[in-house]
Design a protein around this motif. Structure first.
Motif, PDB file in Angstrom:
ATOM      1  N   TRP A   1       0.871  -1.175   0.000  1.00 28.27           N
ATOM      2  CA  TRP A   1       0.000   0.000   0.000  1.00 28.27           C
ATOM      3  C   TRP A   1       0.899   1.213   0.000  1.00 28.27           C
ATOM      4  O   TRP A   1       1.896   1.264   0.734  1.00 28.27           O
ATOM      5  CB  TRP A   1      -0.891   0.025   1.247  1.00 28.27           C
ATOM      6  CG  TRP A   1      -1.728   1.256   1.325  1.00 28.27           C
ATOM      7  CD1 TRP A   1      -2.947   1.447   0.763  1.00 28.27           C
ATOM      8  CD2 TRP A   1      -1.386   2.479   1.993  1.00 28.27           C
ATOM      9  NE1 TRP A   1      -3.393   2.726   1.034  1.00 28.27           N
ATOM     10  CE2 TRP A   1      -2.446   3.377   1.782  1.00 28.27           C
ATOM     11  CE3 TRP A   1      -0.292   2.900   2.729  1.00 28.27           C
ATOM     12  CZ2 TRP A   1      -2.452   4.661   2.299  1.00 28.27           C
ATOM     13  CZ3 TRP A   1      -0.285   4.190   3.246  1.00 28.27           C
ATOM     14  CH2 TRP A   1      -1.367   5.050   3.029  1.00 28.27           C
TER      15      TRP A   1
ATOM     16  N   TRP B   1      -3.306   0.239  -3.460  1.00 31.68           N
ATOM     17  CA  TRP B   1      -2.759  -1.116  -3.318  1.00 31.68           C
ATOM     18  C   TRP B   1      -2.188  -1.622  -4.628  1.00 31.68           C
ATOM     19  O   TRP B   1      -2.759  -1.388  -5.688  1.00 31.68           O
ATOM     20  CB  TRP B   1      -3.861  -2.068  -2.859  1.00 31.68           C
ATOM     21  CG  TRP B   1      -4.390  -1.742  -1.520  1.00 31.68           C
ATOM     22  CD1 TRP B   1      -5.463  -0.937  -1.232  1.00 31.68           C
ATOM     23  CD2 TRP B   1      -3.873  -2.191  -0.269  1.00 31.68           C
ATOM     24  NE1 TRP B   1      -5.642  -0.856   0.129  1.00 31.68           N
ATOM     25  CE2 TRP B   1      -4.683  -1.622   0.745  1.00 31.68           C
ATOM     26  CE3 TRP B   1      -2.816  -3.015   0.099  1.00 31.68           C
ATOM     27  CZ2 TRP B   1      -4.467  -1.856   2.090  1.00 31.68           C
ATOM     28  CZ3 TRP B   1      -2.595  -3.244   1.446  1.00 31.68           C
ATOM     29  CH2 TRP B   1      -3.404  -2.681   2.422  1.00 31.68           C
TER      30      TRP B   1
ATOM     31  N   CYS C   1      -7.597  -3.563  -1.410  1.00 32.42           N
ATOM     32  CA  CYS C   1      -6.552  -4.573  -1.564  1.00 32.42           C
ATOM     33  C   CYS C   1      -6.971  -5.728  -2.468  1.00 32.42           C
ATOM     34  O   CYS C   1      -6.218  -6.157  -3.316  1.00 32.42           O
ATOM     35  CB  CYS C   1      -6.132  -5.097  -0.195  1.00 32.42           C
ATOM     36  SG  CYS C   1      -4.907  -6.411  -0.286  1.00 32.42           S
TER      37      CYS C   1
END
Length: 134
Positions: free
Chosen positions: A85, A91, A103
């Motif tokens: 990140w 991400w 994510c």
């Protein structure tokens, strides 16, 4: 270098390769300009490039929390996976070709800067032991 440029440049040159010893290191280009490594090698290299291509920038961003390396479970097979990140970008990992707001994998834990350092030290010891035949 912008996060988009860093990711695109690394993605173009990255060749997935297994790492049975799980050694954390900074991937270096081979003579064809390729990087061979696994998910944490990809995350480390991307973090290094985002830090201006210096160790000082890499550690500064990790310590300040601008860049974070996470241990996650891969959304496709549930195996261990490293993701990155980065503040202002989102991400990224070696499996998805662009920056994402979320994510996409199941996050388990964030590696602290000290945890990343320990992984590097363990990798250096393991590399030495393998070279010495232990």
């Amino acid at each position: 270098m912008t996060p988009e440029t860093a990711l695109n440049d690394l993605r173009r040159r990255f060749v997935p390769a297994g790492d049975p010893n799980n050694i954390w290191r900074l991937m270096r280009q081979n003579d064809r300009g390729e990087y061979h490594g696994d998910c944490e090698d990809f995350a480390i290299r991307l973090a290094y490039d985002l830090g201006g291509g210096t160790w000082c920038g890499f550690w500064r961003d990790l310590i300040r929390g601008r860049t974070r390396i996470w241990y996650a479970l891969d959304r496709w097979n549930g195996g261990g996976h490293a993701v990155l990140w980065h503040e202002g970008a989102g991400w990224a990992d070696n499996l998805i070709p662009h920056w994402n707001e979320t994510c996409g994998h199941r996050l388990v834990r964030r590696y602290s800067a000290a945890g990343v350092m320990m992984k590097f030290l363990r990798g250096a010891w393991r590399t030495l032991a393998l070279k010495l035949g232990f």
